[in-house]
Design a protein around this motif. Structure first.
Motif, short mmCIF file in Angstrom:
data_model
loop_
_atom_site.label_atom_id
_atom_site.label_comp_id
_atom_site.label_asym_id
_atom_site.label_seq_id
_atom_site.Cartn_x
_atom_site.Cartn_y
_atom_site.Cartn_z
N TYR A 23 6.83 -6.62 -10.25
CA TYR A 23 6.10 -5.43 -10.68
C TYR A 23 6.43 -5.10 -12.15
O TYR A 23 5.55 -4.74 -12.91
CB TYR A 23 6.43 -4.25 -9.77
CG TYR A 23 5.90 -2.93 -10.27
CD1 TYR A 23 4.55 -2.61 -10.12
CD2 TYR A 23 6.74 -2.00 -10.87
CE1 TYR A 23 4.05 -1.41 -10.57
CE2 TYR A 23 6.24 -0.79 -11.32
CZ TYR A 23 4.90 -0.50 -11.17
OH TYR A 23 4.41 0.70 -11.63
N SER A 67 13.26 3.18 -4.70
CA SER A 67 14.01 3.95 -3.71
C SER A 67 14.89 3.04 -2.84
O SER A 67 14.57 1.88 -2.60
CB SER A 67 13.06 4.75 -2.81
OG SER A 67 12.37 3.90 -1.93
N MET A 76 7.92 2.66 1.77
CA MET A 76 7.36 2.90 0.43
C MET A 76 7.08 4.36 0.13
O MET A 76 6.65 4.70 -0.96
CB MET A 76 6.09 2.08 0.25
CG MET A 76 6.34 0.60 0.29
SD MET A 76 4.87 -0.25 -0.24
CE MET A 76 5.40 -1.92 -0.12
N ASP A 77 7.35 5.25 1.07
CA ASP A 77 7.02 6.66 0.92
C ASP A 77 7.69 7.33 -0.28
O ASP A 77 7.12 8.24 -0.87
CB ASP A 77 7.37 7.45 2.19
CG ASP A 77 6.50 7.05 3.37
OD1 ASP A 77 5.43 6.43 3.15
OD2 ASP A 77 6.88 7.36 4.51
N PRO A 80 6.94 5.97 -6.42
CA PRO A 80 5.77 6.51 -7.10
C PRO A 80 4.52 5.79 -6.59
O PRO A 80 4.57 4.59 -6.26
CB PRO A 80 6.03 6.19 -8.57
CG PRO A 80 7.51 6.00 -8.68
CD PRO A 80 7.94 5.45 -7.35
N THR A 81 3.40 6.49 -6.50
CA THR A 81 2.17 5.94 -5.92
C THR A 81 1.74 4.64 -6.58
O THR A 81 1.42 3.67 -5.89
CB THR A 81 1.03 6.98 -6.01
OG1 THR A 81 1.45 8.16 -5.31
CG2 THR A 81 -0.24 6.45 -5.37
N LYS A 82 1.73 4.61 -7.90
CA LYS A 82 1.31 3.39 -8.61
C LYS A 82 2.20 2.21 -8.23
O LYS A 82 1.72 1.10 -7.96
CB LYS A 82 1.33 3.63 -10.12
CG LYS A 82 0.87 2.45 -10.92
CD LYS A 82 0.89 2.76 -12.42
CE LYS A 82 0.51 1.53 -13.22
NZ LYS A 82 0.59 1.78 -14.67
N SER A 84 4.10 1.93 -5.51
CA SER A 84 3.92 1.65 -4.09
C SER A 84 2.70 0.77 -3.86
O SER A 84 2.77 -0.22 -3.12
CB SER A 84 3.78 2.96 -3.32
OG SER A 84 3.53 2.72 -1.97
N ASN A 85 1.59 1.12 -4.48
CA ASN A 85 0.36 0.34 -4.32
C ASN A 85 0.53 -1.08 -4.86
O ASN A 85 0.10 -2.05 -4.23
CB ASN A 85 -0.81 1.03 -5.02
CG ASN A 85 -1.21 2.31 -4.34
OD1 ASN A 85 -0.91 2.54 -3.17
ND2 ASN A 85 -1.87 3.19 -5.08
#
Length: 105
Positions: A23, A67, A76-77, A80-82, A84-85
């Motif tokens: 990533y 995390s 993945m909760d 950060p959203t980006k 995680s996706n």
């Protein structure tokens, strides 16, 4: 370049570490150094033969925002959203490649 298959006892954690590094698009050495982790230790974690230490996981969290829940159990909760996706996509692609390499469909 194809990455070496992960077969160690902690392969699940290793896959998530490799996905996180992917990533950030960093070589293993740079990724480890930026988090103040010895490259040899990081290499062992990413091989799946050794479980990442709590101290090492905290360093990755502090430097990259990864995390501990994600590192250790794949939750993945707390990411950060980006991130995680992107990680979900990387892991899905990785699983797809592994099943193709093993002849599964």
């Amino acid at each position: 370049m194809k990455q070496k298959e992960i077969t160690g006892r902690y392969a699940d954690i290793a896959l998530r570490l490799r996905a996180a590094r992917s990533y950030f698009d960093m070589p293993q050495k740079d990724f480890a150094e930026a988090a103040n982790v010895q490259q040899k230790s990081y290499n062992q974690w990413e091989s799946g033969d050794f479980r990442i230490s709590i101290q090492g996981a905290i360093k990755l969290r502090e430097r990259y925002g990864i995390s501990l829940d994600f590192i250790y159990v794949g939750n993945m909760d707390a990411l950060p959203t980006k991130m995680s996706n992107a990680l979900a996509s990387i892991l899905r692609d990785s699983a797809s490649s592994a099943s193709k390499d093993s002849g599964e469909d």
